[in-house]
Design a protein around this motif. Structure first.
Motif, PDB file in Angstrom:
ATOM      1  N   ARG A   1       0.687  -1.027  -0.066  1.00 20.78           N
ATOM      2  CA  ARG A   1      -0.008   0.035   0.011  1.00 20.78           C
ATOM      3  C   ARG A   1       0.741   1.276   0.103  1.00 20.78           C
ATOM      4  N   ILE A   2       1.844   1.386   0.799  1.00 22.64           N
ATOM      5  CA  ILE A   2       2.790   2.460   0.930  1.00 22.64           C
ATOM      6  C   ILE A   2       3.610   2.723  -0.540  1.00 22.64           C
TER       7      ILE A   2
ATOM      8  N   HIS B   1       1.254   3.901  -3.011  1.00 20.30           N
ATOM      9  CA  HIS B   1       0.634   5.286  -2.581  1.00 20.30           C
ATOM     10  C   HIS B   1       1.720   6.339  -3.050  1.00 20.30           C
TER      11      HIS B   1
ATOM     12  N   GLN C   1       1.322   6.177  -7.052  1.00 23.40           N
ATOM     13  CA  GLN C   1       0.042   6.855  -7.696  1.00 23.40           C
ATOM     14  C   GLN C   1      -0.127   8.266  -7.013  1.00 23.40           C
ATOM     15  N   THR C   2       0.485   8.608  -6.376  1.00 22.92           N
ATOM     16  CA  THR C   2       0.128  10.246  -5.915  1.00 22.92           C
ATOM     17  C   THR C   2       1.182  11.266  -6.385  1.00 22.92           C
TER      18      THR C   2
END
Length: 197
Positions: A26-27, A30, A33-34
């Motif tokens: 997830r990290i 993130h 994708q950010t």
């Protein structure tokens, strides 16, 4: 699961304590994708923290100077030393704003299974701090688990030869907890540590 550098990034995050494979994934995603995530700033901080942060020469707390802010503070009560396992414990106690003494960070707890003995901790440094008879009370604030209890017991036996009061943080029921959900050890400690109202 992923090719090349993405999997390497996930693997590196997974090496951090408390980060499992799902959290690491997830990290990593993130960050990928950010578009506003400042990767350069994160990398800069990671390098900077390794260069600038050290451990206080007196207590072992994290600091950017030779002595931490707590050891430099002249308003602190030098007759009290609270012994903790890690620097994170100092931050937790400081958040309460109840303790105005000094600290001593051991750098862990005695754990024969993990191969950590008394010589692997900052116990010798603690004993040399106590040698000048300034300290009147040592508060043992190690974690209430098997390793923390073993460490507190060892230190207690070691300090009985000195003219210093040795105390242990109380442990027991959490505020807002229900008696029916408390385990026997916690409930037993709550009875031992009861106080008159």
């Amino acid at each position: 699961m992923y090719d090349g550098i993405v999997q390497e990034l996930i693997d590196e995050f997974g090496r951090l304590p408390g980060i499992g494979p799902k959290s690491a994934q997830r990290i990593a995603f993130h960050i990928l994708q950010t578009p506003t995530f400042d990767v350069a700033r994160l990398a800069e901080l990671l390098v900077e923290v390794r260069v600038r942060v050290r451990f206080c020469e007196i207590c072992g707390n994290v600091s950017e100077q030779d002595r931490c802010a707590i050891c430099r503070d002249p308003r602190r009560n030098t007759a009290l030393i609270c012994v903790v396992e890690d620097a994170k414990d100092v931050a937790a106690i400081e958040r309460t704003r109840e303790f105005r003494g000094l600290y001593h960070v051991l750098g862990g707890a005695i754990s024969p299974i993990a191969g950590i003995g008394p010589d692997d901790l900052r116990i010798a440094q603690l004993m040399s701090r106590l040698a000048d008879a300034t300290v009147q009370e040592v508060i043992l604030a190690t974690n209430p688990n098997l390793e923390g209890e073993a460490t507190a017991s060892y230190l207690s036996r070691l300090l009985t030869t000195m003219q210093i009061t040795v105390s242990r943080l109380a442990s027991g029921l959490p505020v807002g907890g229900d008696l029916e959900y408390a385990d026997e050890v916690t409930l037993g400690r709550a009875f031992e540590g009861r106080r008159v109202l």
